[in-house]
Design a protein around this motif. Structure first.
Motif, PDB file in Angstrom:
ATOM      1  N   LEU A   1       3.590   5.810  -5.570  1.00  0.00           N
ATOM      2  CA  LEU A   1       3.561   5.814  -7.030  1.00  0.00           C
ATOM      3  C   LEU A   1       2.411   6.681  -7.531  1.00  0.00           C
ATOM      4  O   LEU A   1       2.569   7.458  -8.477  1.00  0.00           O
ATOM      5  N   GLY A   2       1.252   6.572  -6.882  1.00  0.00           N
ATOM      6  CA  GLY A   2       0.109   7.389  -7.272  1.00  0.00           C
ATOM      7  C   GLY A   2       0.363   8.871  -7.075  1.00  0.00           C
ATOM      8  O   GLY A   2       0.014   9.694  -7.929  1.00  0.00           O
ATOM      9  N   LYS A   3       0.982   9.239  -5.953  1.00  0.00           N
ATOM     10  CA  LYS A   3       1.297  10.646  -5.697  1.00  0.00           C
ATOM     11  C   LYS A   3       2.311  11.166  -6.712  1.00  0.00           C
ATOM     12  O   LYS A   3       2.215  12.303  -7.170  1.00  0.00           O
TER      13      LYS A   3
ATOM     14  N   LYS B   1       1.642  14.803 -13.529  1.00  0.00           N
ATOM     15  CA  LYS B   1       0.572  15.316 -14.388  1.00  0.00           C
ATOM     16  C   LYS B   1       0.269  16.775 -14.065  1.00  0.00           C
ATOM     17  O   LYS B   1       0.042  17.585 -14.968  1.00  0.00           O
ATOM     18  N   LYS B   2       0.266  17.108 -12.777  1.00  0.00           N
ATOM     19  CA  LYS B   2       0.003  18.488 -12.372  1.00  0.00           C
ATOM     20  C   LYS B   2       1.091  19.416 -12.892  1.00  0.00           C
ATOM     21  O   LYS B   2       0.806  20.511 -13.372  1.00  0.00           O
TER      22      LYS B   2
ATOM     23  N   PRO C   1       0.810  -1.226   0.000  1.00  0.00           N
ATOM     24  CA  PRO C   1       0.000   0.000   0.000  1.00  0.00           C
ATOM     25  C   PRO C   1       0.841   1.273   0.000  1.00  0.00           C
ATOM     26  O   PRO C   1       0.495   2.251  -0.662  1.00  0.00           O
ATOM     27  N   GLU C   2       1.967   1.251   0.714  1.00  0.00           N
ATOM     28  CA  GLU C   2       2.850   2.425   0.728  1.00  0.00           C
ATOM     29  C   GLU C   2       3.458   2.664  -0.642  1.00  0.00           C
ATOM     30  O   GLU C   2       3.551   3.810  -1.092  1.00  0.00           O
ATOM     31  N   ILE C   3       3.874   1.604  -1.298  1.00  0.00           N
ATOM     32  CA  ILE C   3       4.464   1.727  -2.631  1.00  0.00           C
ATOM     33  C   ILE C   3       3.427   2.243  -3.619  1.00  0.00           C
ATOM     34  O   ILE C   3       3.703   3.126  -4.429  1.00  0.00           O
ATOM     35  N   GLY C   4       2.219   1.701  -3.539  1.00  0.00           N
ATOM     36  CA  GLY C   4       1.144   2.150  -4.427  1.00  0.00           C
ATOM     37  C   GLY C   4       0.783   3.603  -4.204  1.00  0.00           C
ATOM     38  O   GLY C   4       0.567   4.361  -5.156  1.00  0.00           O
TER      39      GLY C   4
END
Length: 61
Positions: free
Chosen positions: A32-34, A40-41, A26-29
């Protein structure tokens, strides 16, 4: 051509699960999402220019 099908993705996921363990996934995901969100921002935001860095304008006191 190199294509990734379902068996290849499952093998990669199992290898990642073995290396990092179930607790870290979950931490890796989230990290990666952030990272993708910030990328993108940064690519979509208009460029902000600092007035201090403009070499053509010199303020006199």
């Amino acid at each position: 051509m190199m294509g990734l099908g379902m068996p290849e993705l499952i093998i990669i996921l199992v290898i990642i699960l073995i290396i990092f363990g179930a607790g870290k996934l979950p931490e890796i995901g989230a990290g990666l999402g952030k990272g993708i969100k910030n990328f993108k921002k940064a690519t979509n935001d208009p460029k902000v220019e600092d007035k201090e860095d403009e070499p053509g304008k010199i303020e006199k006191d």
